[in-house]
Scaffold this active site. Structure first.
Site, mmCIF file in Angstrom:
data_model
loop_
_atom_site.group_PDB
_atom_site.id
_atom_site.type_symbol
_atom_site.label_atom_id
_atom_site.label_comp_id
_atom_site.label_asym_id
_atom_site.label_seq_id
_atom_site.Cartn_x
_atom_site.Cartn_y
_atom_site.Cartn_z
ATOM 1 N N GLY A 194 23.345 -47.576 -2.993
ATOM 2 C CA GLY A 194 22.669 -47.964 -4.219
ATOM 3 C C GLY A 194 21.928 -49.260 -4.025
ATOM 4 C CD GLN A 209 21.535 -54.963 -4.997
ATOM 5 O OE1 GLN A 209 21.452 -53.813 -5.428
ATOM 6 N NE2 GLN A 209 22.449 -55.341 -4.109
ATOM 7 C CB CYS A 247 27.624 -55.667 -3.480
ATOM 8 S SG CYS A 247 26.070 -56.082 -4.283
ATOM 9 C CG LEU A 248 23.311 -52.919 0.221
ATOM 10 C CD1 LEU A 248 21.998 -52.142 0.079
ATOM 11 C CD2 LEU A 248 23.851 -52.809 1.637
ATOM 12 C CG HIS A 278 27.598 -51.849 -7.838
ATOM 13 N ND1 HIS A 278 28.678 -52.537 -7.336
ATOM 14 C CD2 HIS A 278 26.507 -52.413 -7.273
ATOM 15 C CE1 HIS A 278 28.250 -53.474 -6.510
ATOM 16 N NE2 HIS A 278 26.931 -53.412 -6.450
ATOM 17 C CD GLU A 279 23.157 -50.405 -7.132
ATOM 18 O OE1 GLU A 279 22.391 -51.395 -7.235
ATOM 19 O OE2 GLU A 279 24.037 -50.349 -6.256
ATOM 20 C CG HIS A 290 23.134 -55.433 -8.861
ATOM 21 N ND1 HIS A 290 23.315 -56.726 -8.432
ATOM 22 C CD2 HIS A 290 23.814 -54.660 -7.985
ATOM 23 C CE1 HIS A 290 24.084 -56.742 -7.364
ATOM 24 N NE2 HIS A 290 24.409 -55.493 -7.069
#
Length: 180
Positions: A53, A58, A100-101, A142-143, A146
């Site tokens: 994701g 991000q 998480c990236l 999660h996304e 963000h």
């Protein structure tokens, strides 16, 4: 899968505590070629990372766009594009490990809804509703978090949150973590 019209473009992933991650994103007013180019770049970036994701903030873009692909690019057609997503229903509970990236090498045990229903626009501006459960529901939540200017640290105890922040500060001092 989106065809590559402009060639592969991998954007740098923004790391916490960069302020762009902590500000709510702005709704997309028109789904045009610029938005589709953003989505293509995000797809290339997410698959190269690899991740399942990615939210636009991000990669430093403040538009309300996110992608989810549980196959990490291995299955054609698995990419889900969510423009202006809004979770309209959530039920059940699940707990599991998340990464998480924007937090390389950090994983946390997070509790989330087991099932969600999300309304969004697709790549050509068409509205749709998606029902998701298990890992897909977790990734969408999660996304969307963000896109709301939140990060997954908000879902852990204050003690755990401070420990992770301390690790990150140490990694920044050591030159192992870059953040604005």
């Amino acid at each position: 899968m989106l065809p590559s019209l402009w060639g592969m473009a991998i954007r740098p992933i923004v790391l916490y505590p960069d302020p762009v991650l902590l500000r709510p994103t702005t709704a997309v007013s028109v789904v045009d070629e610029d938005v589709r180019r953003l989505v293509e770049d995000m797809r290339d970036t997410m698959h190269a990372a690899p991740g399942i994701g990615l939210a636009a903030n991000q990669v430093g873009d403040s538009r309300r766009v996110c992608l989810v692909d549980l196959s990490t690019g291995e299955e054609p057609g698995a990419l889900i594009v969510l423009i202006n997503p809004r979770i309209v229903e959530a039920e059940g509970r699940q707990s599991g490990e998340e990464g998480c990236l924007s937090f390389p090498d950090v994983t946390l045990e997070i509790e989330r809804a087991l099932r969600v229903r999300v309304e969004a626009l697709g790549l050509h501006g068409q509205p749709f509703t998606l029902a998701a459960d298990d890992l897909l529901a977790r990734a969408i939540q999660h996304e969307c978090e963000h896109l709301d200017g939140q990060v997954f640290l908000r879902n852990v105890s204050s003690l755990k949150r401070e420990l992770v922040k301390k690790q990150i500060r140490k990694r920044i001092r050591a030159g192992d973590w870059y953040a604005a």
